[in-house]
Write an enzyme that holds these catalytic residues in place. Structure first.
Site, PDB file in Angstrom:
ATOM      1  N   GLU A   1       0.829  -1.201   0.000  1.00 33.01           N
ATOM      2  CA  GLU A   1       0.000   0.000   0.000  1.00 33.01           C
ATOM      3  C   GLU A   1       0.866   1.254   0.000  1.00 33.01           C
ATOM      4  O   GLU A   1       2.020   1.221   0.431  1.00 33.01           O
ATOM      5  CB  GLU A   1      -0.790  -0.068   1.297  1.00 33.01           C
ATOM      6  CG  GLU A   1      -1.855   0.913   1.478  1.00 33.01           C
ATOM      7  CD  GLU A   1      -2.074   1.182   2.948  1.00 33.01           C
ATOM      8  OE1 GLU A   1      -2.128   0.244   3.757  1.00 33.01           O
ATOM      9  OE2 GLU A   1      -2.192   2.362   3.272  1.00 33.01           O
TER      10      GLU A   1
ATOM     11  N   LYS B   1      -5.823  -0.668  14.665  1.00 31.56           N
ATOM     12  CA  LYS B   1      -5.450   0.220  15.770  1.00 31.56           C
ATOM     13  C   LYS B   1      -6.678   0.452  16.615  1.00 31.56           C
ATOM     14  O   LYS B   1      -7.779   0.568  16.088  1.00 31.56           O
ATOM     15  CB  LYS B   1      -5.046   1.577  15.208  1.00 31.56           C
ATOM     16  CG  LYS B   1      -3.675   1.569  14.640  1.00 31.56           C
ATOM     17  CD  LYS B   1      -3.066   2.957  14.713  1.00 31.56           C
ATOM     18  CE  LYS B   1      -1.688   2.916  14.143  1.00 31.56           C
ATOM     19  NZ  LYS B   1      -1.673   3.073  12.701  1.00 31.56           N
TER      20      LYS B   1
HETATM   21  N1  PSU Z   1      -4.737   2.427   9.776  1.00 29.27           N
HETATM   22  C1  PSU Z   1      -3.452   2.406  10.165  1.00 29.27           C
HETATM   23  N2  PSU Z   1      -2.521   2.952   9.349  1.00 29.27           N
HETATM   24  C2  PSU Z   1      -2.847   3.499   8.133  1.00 29.27           C
HETATM   25  C3  PSU Z   1      -4.205   3.471   7.742  1.00 29.27           C
HETATM   26  C4  PSU Z   1      -5.103   2.943   8.596  1.00 29.27           C
HETATM   27  O1  PSU Z   1      -3.153   1.927  11.236  1.00 29.27           O
HETATM   28  O2  PSU Z   1      -1.976   3.983   7.407  1.00 29.27           O
HETATM   29  C5  PSU Z   1      -4.566   4.014   6.396  1.00 29.27           C
HETATM   30  C6  PSU Z   1      -4.734   2.851   5.401  1.00 29.27           C
HETATM   31  O3  PSU Z   1      -4.379   3.321   4.122  1.00 29.27           O
HETATM   32  C7  PSU Z   1      -6.220   2.595   5.449  1.00 29.27           C
HETATM   33  C8  PSU Z   1      -6.750   3.999   5.586  1.00 29.27           C
HETATM   34  O4  PSU Z   1      -6.709   1.940   4.299  1.00 29.27           O
HETATM   35  O5  PSU Z   1      -5.844   4.647   6.469  1.00 29.27           O
HETATM   36  C9  PSU Z   1      -8.148   4.039   6.136  1.00 29.27           C
HETATM   37  O6  PSU Z   1      -8.603   5.356   6.076  1.00 29.27           O
HETATM   38  P1  PSU Z   1     -10.153   5.671   6.304  1.00 29.27           P
HETATM   39  O7  PSU Z   1     -10.381   5.380   7.754  1.00 29.27           O
HETATM   40  O8  PSU Z   1     -10.282   7.125   5.947  1.00 29.27           O
HETATM   41  O9  PSU Z   1     -10.910   4.760   5.377  1.00 29.27           O
END
Ligand code: PSU
Ligand code: MN
Length: 307
Positions: free
Chosen positions: A22, A157
């Site tokens: 990613e 997390k």
């Molecule tokens: N959670 C983490 N680290 C991250 C992300 C999430 O611990 O870097 C990033 C990933 O790219 C995940 C995105 O797909 O955030 C999710 O964002 P949102 O909650 O806006 O969908």
């Protein structure tokens, strides 16, 4: 619109093991230059195990599957100026010729387009705390429901509501596999109070599971939850304190939508005085190792089948 690098193209056409990586973790998840160093090291770890890495992002409007080292460096320097691209944002980034980093959901879509089945990251998105009022549920979960990719992560997390995230995944039929664990790992910590239904202790068993699921035509992704290496695991109270503070700050600053997750990650890193970053890097490496092993085993599974 789509460019696949020669090494990834070669691997795909010869049915060799490929691991997708990613890019939001590079642009929005870590500061420069640690982000670039980490991204390059992830690729090296995967190559050393005999698989081919494919870091995926949108570079000047081209969905690029297999970034070069220079492109990784460019994305790392661009940082949060890059768009954060999930399912809904892909046509926008391409039509505007923008540079965008892909989230877990965005990367899964690119994987499906290219024919990549295994993907390594740090943590996935999920149902946020207070989602009952904010409705903030990551598009990652919906993508996991629909797209046939195995996502290797260190769990979620606890900036998220873990029980609600698990309920959502259950509703959508997304299996969550514990690698060598009976409980859901929570990214910075190896353990959480939430039990898992499935535990596997080897990459070959996981590959067999994937192969069976998809051979049966059961659409959708699989989450492999790989606990952070012991020596980098945080004491639970310490990280919980930082998360609660970060969540309060987010509400005070009225931050919502796609800015929520990057804000929380950065704030936690500040509150732990950078310690969380070292843990983050260590767990990503560990996930790359496991993902490479799963991808190699999955190739063996698939070649048995064609015999
Ligand atoms: N959670 C983490 N680290 C991250 C992300 C999430 O611990 O870097 C990033 C990933 O790219 C995940 C995105 O797909 O955030 C999710 O964002 P949102 O909650 O806006 O969908
Ligand atoms: Mn969100």
């Amino acid at each position: 619109m789509i460019a696949i690098s020669p090494s990834v193209q070669h691997a795909l056409s010869h049915k060799l093991a490929v691991v997708a990586l990613e890019s939001t973790i590079i642009s929005h998840g870590m500061p420069y230059p640690e982000n670039v160093h980490t991204a390059l090291e992830c690729e090296r770890i995967i190559r050393d195990l005999g698989a081919i890495p494919a870091t995926i992002a949108i570079m000047d409007g081209i969905l690029t599957i297999g970034l070069t080292s220079d492109q990784i460096d460019t994305l790392g320097r661009t940082g949060q100026e890059a768009l954060k691209v999930s399912r809904r944002d892909i046509p926008y980034a391409i039509s505007k010729k923008r540079t965008g980093a892909l989230t877990v959901a965005g990367t899964m879509i690119a994987c499906q387009m290219a024919g990549i089945s295994v993907f390594a990251t740090g943590g996935i998105g999920g149902v946020h705390r207070h989602a009952e009022t904010t409705f903030d549920i990551s598009a990652d979960l919906e993508e996991l429901a629909n797209t046939n990719v195995c996502v290797v992560s260190a769990g979620m997390k606890s900036i998220l509501d873990l029980p609600k995230t698990m309920e959502y995944l259950e509703t959508k039929g997304v299996p969550v596999i514990g690698y060598g664990t009976d409980v859901l790992p929570a990214f910075y910590t190896r353990n959480s109070p939430y039990p898992l239904e499935y535990r596997f202790d080897s990459a070959s068993e996981i590959a067999r599971f994937l192969s069976i699921k998809w051979k049966l035509g059961l659409q959708g992704g699989v989450v492999v939850a790989n606990p952070i290496p012991e020596e980098f695991s945080f004491p639970e109270e310490q990280i919980e304190e930082a998360i609660q503070q970060a969540t309060i700050d987010m509400e005070n600053f009225q931050i919502s939508g796609k800015k929520a997750t990057p804000f929380l990650l950065e704030r936690i890193s500040q509150l732990t005085k950078g310690k969380s970053l070292q843990s983050n890097i260590a767990l990503v490496y560990s996930n790359c190792r496991l993902a490479a092993q799963i991808a190699l085993e999955l190739c063996k599974e698939d070649s048995h089948e064609t015999k």
